[in-house]
Scaffold this motif. Structure first.
Motif, PDB file in Angstrom:
ATOM      1  N   ARG A  73      -7.414   3.131   2.368  1.00 18.81           N
ATOM      2  CA  ARG A  73      -6.057   2.956   1.857  1.00 18.81           C
ATOM      3  C   ARG A  73      -5.168   2.268   2.883  1.00 18.81           C
ATOM      4  NH1 ARG A  73      -4.846   8.949  -0.308  1.00 18.81           N
ATOM      5  NH2 ARG A  73      -2.739   8.126  -0.575  1.00 18.81           N
ATOM      6  N   ALA A  99      -3.433  -1.482   2.505  1.00 17.26           N
ATOM      7  CA  ALA A  99      -1.998  -1.665   2.704  1.00 17.26           C
ATOM      8  C   ALA A  99      -1.732  -2.747   3.752  1.00 17.26           C
ATOM      9  CB  ALA A  99      -1.355  -0.348   3.120  1.00 17.26           C
ATOM     10  N   SER A 154       4.364   4.076   2.639  1.00 19.44           N
ATOM     11  CA  SER A 154       4.857   3.887   1.275  1.00 19.44           C
ATOM     12  C   SER A 154       3.871   3.111   0.417  1.00 19.44           C
ATOM     13  CB  SER A 154       6.207   3.170   1.291  1.00 19.44           C
ATOM     14  OG  SER A 154       6.098   1.885   1.889  1.00 19.44           O
ATOM     15  N   LYS A 155       3.223   2.108   0.983  1.00 18.10           N
ATOM     16  CA  LYS A 155       2.295   1.274   0.217  1.00 18.10           C
ATOM     17  C   LYS A 155       1.020   2.024  -0.125  1.00 18.10           C
ATOM     18  CE  LYS A 155       1.266  -2.804  -1.504  1.00 18.10           C
ATOM     19  NZ  LYS A 155       2.085  -3.426  -2.552  1.00 18.10           N
ATOM     20  N   ALA A 156       0.525   2.837   0.817  1.00 15.70           N
ATOM     21  CA  ALA A 156      -0.732   3.562   0.606  1.00 15.70           C
ATOM     22  C   ALA A 156      -0.522   4.969   0.085  1.00 15.70           C
ATOM     23  CB  ALA A 156      -1.531   3.624   1.911  1.00 15.70           C
ATOM     24  N   GLY A 157       0.738   5.467   0.103  1.00 16.01           N
ATOM     25  CA  GLY A 157       1.004   6.828  -0.345  1.00 16.01           C
ATOM     26  C   GLY A 157       0.476   7.877   0.612  1.00 16.01           C
ATOM     27  N   GLU A 207      -3.624   9.928  -5.502  1.00 16.35           N
ATOM     28  CA  GLU A 207      -3.383   8.779  -4.634  1.00 16.35           C
ATOM     29  C   GLU A 207      -2.430   7.803  -5.303  1.00 16.35           C
ATOM     30  OE1 GLU A 207      -5.866   4.827  -3.244  1.00 16.35           O
ATOM     31  OE2 GLU A 207      -6.937   6.725  -3.452  1.00 16.35           O
ATOM     32  N   GLU A 208      -2.632   7.553  -6.605  1.00 16.16           N
ATOM     33  CA  GLU A 208      -1.750   6.643  -7.341  1.00 16.16           C
ATOM     34  C   GLU A 208      -0.343   7.220  -7.445  1.00 16.16           C
ATOM     35  OE1 GLU A 208      -2.576   3.615  -8.204  1.00 16.16           O
ATOM     36  OE2 GLU A 208      -4.539   3.991  -7.289  1.00 16.16           O
ATOM     37  N   LYS A 216       1.400   6.691  -4.051  1.00 18.52           N
ATOM     38  CA  LYS A 216       1.689   5.274  -3.860  1.00 18.52           C
ATOM     39  C   LYS A 216       2.898   4.863  -4.695  1.00 18.52           C
ATOM     40  CE  LYS A 216      -1.635   2.312  -4.077  1.00 18.52           C
ATOM     41  NZ  LYS A 216      -2.860   1.619  -4.539  1.00 18.52           N
ATOM     42  N   GLU A 219       6.384   3.596  -2.923  1.00 20.38           N
ATOM     43  CA  GLU A 219       6.895   2.260  -3.206  1.00 20.38           C
ATOM     44  C   GLU A 219       8.263   2.322  -3.870  1.00 20.38           C
ATOM     45  OE1 GLU A 219       3.835   0.440  -5.491  1.00 20.38           O
ATOM     46  OE2 GLU A 219       2.648  -0.153  -3.746  1.00 20.38           O
TER      47      GLU A 219
END
Length: 444
Positions: free
Chosen positions: A19, A23, A38-41, A199-200, A203, A207
């Motif tokens: 992840r 990112a 923030s991008k990968a959570g 994970e989603e 993320k 974001e």
């Protein structure tokens, strides 16, 4: 890199490492801690450890801005450098393929066992019936019977059903699954449909916070979290996991509204084209565009097998269960000669009973469990959707709260012109290991 030196990236979990690398690639190889988190959570500490490990192993370096912000810069070929050092990165794809093949063989084997059980059971029944018929004709009712063969079927005879090139050619999802897979699917299901969805979720939240300048309201986060329905408990304790993950803190504006600021997500190495303060109320729907308006969990399915496939599986399972019941009653009245086929069947008969009974007991238990799970998922999805609709149709007080959050939002772009120090020269001229990296980082 020297032989025998530790590879720091190998200490990371595969999920965190992958992840983070995705990112870094998406952000162009020059990132802040908040960018990656923030991008990968990821949690901030997870992102920090991953960035330090990747930089140490790939020849990356640090940049420091005039305000003390630390940036991680990676060479364009950092993935190749990592692959050259890490045996784990080379071995993992092979291991993943092996796992996939093993899982498929297990599914197929369970379906094959159903046919094997039917063949064994009804062959034994026929043999016992033939024995009784011969004894009636010859008048020797007390004699034990053995048909005189030990191997009734070769296991390899069943393998012709399997597709040996299953993993060598692409298969369309519209083709469905084969019979053997449908047996496993009917009994055990097809796994968690929400695997990886957390994970989603993170993320999406990361974001969203970053895009809104690092300041958001609880109402904006609610559509992505597990929240009570509107009208229930209205406290904002559901925001706590987000604060812990992204190092946020509550703030109070001039009107007494509680807002949540995430300083680490307000500093970025990616060019940001400014912020829009007007996306509140109904305009929020337009601003969010293609992004998910609320986080939605997937329903569990009993089986992905088609109706025809399930009917065939149930019929064969019932045929096997009936045969086991009949065979059990017949074996009680017969003396078995050791070493023959019927002796083999008698020895494995408890396993045949367990297989036949669990063939329906497991799906029945799963059916009740799935109903309960799906009801809970429906409740959570409904509550999040209510929060999203309430945000779209924000009343005056909520609109003012959202506008206040946009006014307090900040997004600082750290360009090359703001860099006052870099370790690039240091790390090119010297061979730093992980401890040197950590010490250098602390000094900066």
């Amino acid at each position: 890199f020297k032989p025998g030196k530790r590879v720091e990236t190998d200490k990371l979990s595969s999920a965190v490492r992958d992840r983070t690398m995705k990112a870094v690639d998406a952000l162009g190889g020059r990132v802040t801690l908040g960018d990656v988190a923030s991008k990968a959570g990821l949690k901030l500490d997870e992102a920090e450890k991953a960035l330090q490990a990747l930089a140490a192993d790939s020849g990356g370096f640090l940049e420091v801005s005039d305000e003390g912000d630390v940036l991680y810069v990676f060479p364009s070929d950092y993935r190749a450098k990592l692959a050259a050092k890490s045996f784990r990165l080379k071995f993992e794809p092979v291991l993943d393929k092996s796992k996939a093949v093993a899982e498929y063989l297990i599914r197929v084997s369970f379906g094959t066992a159903l046919l094997a059980s039917i063949v064994i059971v009804y062959t034994a029944i026929i043999a016992l019936l033939s024995s009784r018929s011969e004894e009636d004709n010859r008048g020797r009712r007390g004699r034990s019977y053995d048909p005189g063969f030990n191997i009734f079927i070769s296991p390899s005879d069943l393998f012709w059903y399997w597709d040996p090139f299953y993993y060598r050619r692409p298969r369309r999802r519209t083709e469905g699954i084969n019979f053997f897979e449908s047996v496993f699917s009917f009994v055990f299901g097809d796994g968690d449909p929400n695997q990886g969805i957390e994970e989603e979720r993170w993320k999406l939240i990361g974001e969203y916070i970053a895009a809104n300048g690092g300041v958001v309201t609880a109402e904006e986060l609610a559509p992505y979290l597990d929240v009570p329905p509107i009208g229930g408990n209205e406290d904002e304790s559901f925001v706590l996991p987000v604060l812990l993950r992204f190092d946020g803190r509550p703030e109070v504006d001039s009107e007494g509204n509680i807002l949540y600021r995430f300083p680490s997500l307000q500093r970025t190495a990616s060019n940001w084209l400014g912020r829009r303060k007007e996306h509140v109320g109904k305009q929020w729907k337009t601003w969010i565009g293609g992004a998910k308006r609320f986080f939605q969990e997937k329903q569990w399915n009993f089986s992905k097998a088609s109706g025809t496939e399930k009917s065939l599986v149930v019929a064969l399972g019932g045929l096997n269960l009936a045969g086991v019941i009949v065979l059990g009653s017949m074996l009680k009245d017969v003396a078995i000669v050791r070493g023959g086929f019927l002796s083999f069947v008698s020895d494995i008969f408890p396993l045949l009973q367990i297989y036949a009974a669990s063939f329906f007991a497991i799906p029945l238990s799963r059916w009740f469990l799935i109903r309960k799970r799906n009801a809970e998922i429906d409740d959570r999805n409904r509550a999040r959707k209510q929060r999203a609709l309430a945000l779209e149709a924000a009343d005056l007080s909520l609109r003012q709260k959202l506008e206040s959050a946009r006014e307090m939002a900040e997004r600082t772009y750290i360009g090359a012109d703001r860099i006052i120090y870099t370790t690039e020269k240091d790390f090119v001229e010297q061979d730093y290991d992980a401890k040197d990296w950590e010490q250098r980082f602390r000094e900066l």
